[in-house]
Design an enzyme around this catalytic site. Structure first.
Site, short mmCIF file in Angstrom:
data_model
loop_
_atom_site.label_atom_id
_atom_site.label_comp_id
_atom_site.label_asym_id
_atom_site.label_seq_id
_atom_site.Cartn_x
_atom_site.Cartn_y
_atom_site.Cartn_z
N LYS A 107 -2.38 -4.32 -0.29
CA LYS A 107 -3.88 -5.45 -0.10
C LYS A 107 -3.84 -6.11 0.69
CE LYS A 107 -2.63 -7.32 -4.90
NZ LYS A 107 -2.53 -8.13 -5.70
N PRO A 128 3.02 7.41 -3.45
CA PRO A 128 1.92 7.96 -4.47
C PRO A 128 1.68 9.07 -3.15
CG PRO A 128 1.18 6.63 -2.49
CD PRO A 128 2.94 6.17 -2.27
N SER A 143 -2.34 -10.67 -10.72
CA SER A 143 -2.59 -11.09 -9.47
C SER A 143 -3.69 -12.32 -8.70
CB SER A 143 -1.77 -10.20 -8.62
OG SER A 143 -3.02 -9.15 -8.39
N GLY A 168 0.75 13.22 -1.86
CA GLY A 168 -0.06 13.45 -0.34
C GLY A 168 0.53 12.53 0.63
#
Length: 546
Positions: free
Chosen positions: A482, A109, A439, A111
């Site tokens: 998660k 991701p 999921s 940054g």
């Protein structure tokens, strides 16, 4: 060096260190081989020269001198020994060291420090660094250059980069590789990159601006970055070694803010090295209540706001105002940053049938818990109603879960028609947020069983996993994110697919206090939640079918 400049990212650092070690060993072996070849060649030349001198002396004694005589065979042999080796027409010359290591593709991701890792590699190797941004590149000519017949023609990005750094072996960062343009009437930039990134071809790269003059890119070390692999063409991806750069956890963000961001912003805002003082508790509140991202860019902006507010106070004190206090306390956050943007995600406190906590991946390296609610509506016809801004895949998961419950109704003690004269309503809170994916299958199924049997699920349990029509629990993605979100929310036990056990080995120490349970079937899931008594009916049904 990597530990001094980067926090966390242990797996990435391990692979980079392996890369640097292999590069150093291969370079040392190449240098040793060149020295050995040079010594052998010098010895051969010396031997041939000595043999030639001896033959010439014997010839001079046997025959008169002849100044116009042809050169002796020994002269030709000696000269051929000192002649340079010709380059192989099918490969690059071996006069310089060429690193044919795999191209590192850092995926993660925004940054999380992908670009700074590439700079650290250049610093460790002592080589110059050049960055090429591929985001928005839609024209093949930007890679291969324009032909000189066009007005305003320019060389390609790689030739421009080599001219800028003025060396033939820099570290070139291909930033945002996943955002390069696809095939169009301007050509295919991704296809033009194939020759550039192939060590077997890039030693004779042709730029249209330079015509037939080959450019040697084999000495260049390429490092690429991307946010996602979905948009990268398979041939281009095949030339890269993918290294996942996961998002930072709260402890890592706190360390980054303490070690890097706060000192940087303090100096940039004119406050000196110790112009701002704050505690870890204040920085933790900034991380949790004012940012929600995988990287640290938003965190840096919030810290910059705090430093600018302190800069105003310091400037006022220098003009004769109140004495300057460099400390930032928790009470200052709301005054400077405003109301908290995010509330801390907490698990449910009440225990009720039909309410289950699932796990969700929210993109950009973030994860958290997902509450699932259900209720029975009297006077219905056994229909399923879904609300909560749901996509097609999660709707199919709900229908699949209900079908399994109906087919196993007698074994669960629900009779042959569990939904007689009632409808069932399944709701996912936070209706403005779109939700999709398979999921949540196990959580939805457990919600239905809990509602129809009246057995509550402890709110400290959260689960994720895809289900099949025959009751198998299969793997899902985003396990690390998660679990970190579940730990922040106060979950103490997570039930995961057995196929995802391999994804739980790199959890940070702060999240390892949770109990992790792995299941392969729905029957094992029900046993883990409510015990073996729940499965007696299911076992008898399975034996009857056999």
């Amino acid at each position: 060096m990597l530990d001094d400049e980067h926090e966390g990212l242990a797996e990435v650092k391990r692979r980079v260190i392996e890369y640097l070690a292999v590069y150093r060993l291969r370079r040392d072996l190449w240098e040793e081989k060149k020295k050995a070849d040079a010594a052998a060649e010098a010895a051969e030349v010396s031997k041939n020269v000595d043999e030639g001198v001896a033959l010439d002396d014997n010839a001079a004694d046997a025959a008169p001198a002849n100044n116009n005589s042809a050169p002796s065979p020994t002269d030709a042999k000696a000269k051929s020994a000192v002649a340079p080796k010709s380059a192989d027409v099918d490969g690059p010359p071996d006069n310089v060291f060429r690193d044919k290591a795999p191209i590192l593709l850092l995926v993660g991701p925004p940054g999380v420090g992908k670009t700074s890792i590439a700079r650290s590699i250049a610093n460790a190797l002592g080589r110059k660094f050049h960055r090429i941004s591929l985001g928005g590149v839609r024209d093949e000519a930007e890679i291969r250059g324009h032909r000189r017949t066009y007005v305003g023609a320019l060389p390609g990005l790689f030739v421009q980069g080599l001219r800028k750094v003025s060396v033939s072996n820099p570290i070139i960062l291909l930033d945002e590789l996943d955002k390069v343009g696809t095939s169009n009437y301007h050509g295919d930039p991704a296809a033009a990159l194939l020759e550039t990134l192939d060590p077997a071809q890039n030693w004779a790269f042709h730029d249209h601006y330079l015509g037939d003059v080959p450019i040697d890119l084999s000495q260049v070390t390429f490092v690429a970055t991307a946010n996602s692999l979905d948009t990268i063409s398979p041939p281009l991806l095949d030339r890269c070694e993918v290294i996942e750069c996961p998002g930072y956890v709260t402890d890592e963000k706190l360390a980054i803010a303490r070690r890097f961001l706060l000192p940087k912003q303090t100096i940039e805002n004119g406050l000196g090295n110790s112009g701002v003082i704050t505690s870890d508790q204040v920085l933790t509140r900034v991380v949790n209540e004012y940012t929600r991202e995988a990287g640290v860019r938003s965190l840096e902006r919030e810290i910059a706001k705090l430093c600018r507010a302190k800069a105003v106070e310091y400037s006022t004190s220098r003009d004769g105002g109140a004495a300057y206090n460099p400390e930032i306390v928790a009470e200052d956050l709301e005054r400077i940053l405003g109301m908290a943007k995010y509330e801390q995600e907490l698990r449910e406190q009440d225990i009720r049938p039909g309410v289950v906590t699932g796990l969700a991946y929210r993109g950009s390296g973030n994860g958290g818990i997902l509450l699932i609610e259900s209720t029975l509506i009297p006077g219905g016809k056994g229909r399923l109603q879904l609300t909560g801004s749901l996509g097609d895949v999660i709707r199919e998961s709900a229908e699949l879960a209900l079908a399994w419950v109906k087919s196993h109704g007698p074994a669960l003690g629900l009779g042959t028609d569990p939904l007689r004269d009632v409808d069932i309503h399944l709701h996912f809170p936070a209706g403005a947020v779109k939700k999709d994916g398979p999921s949540a299958g196990t959580a939805i199924l457990l919600t239905f069983v809990s509602l129809l049997t009246g057995r509550p699920v402890p709110p400290t349990i959260a689960l994720t996993g895809e289900i099949t029509l025959r009751g198998a629990v299969t793997a899902v993605g985003g396990i690390r994110e998660k679990l970190l979100g579940a730990h922040r929310a106060g979950i103490t036990r997570c039930i995961l697919p057995a196929q995802n056990e391999k994804d739980t080995h790199d959890l940070p120490a702060s999240a390892r206090s949770m109990s992790l349970t792995f299941v392969r079937t729905v029957e094992q899931l029900l046993e883990e939640v409510w015990g073996r008594d729940t499965l007696e009916g299911l076992r008898r049904t399975d034996l009857a079918r056999l």
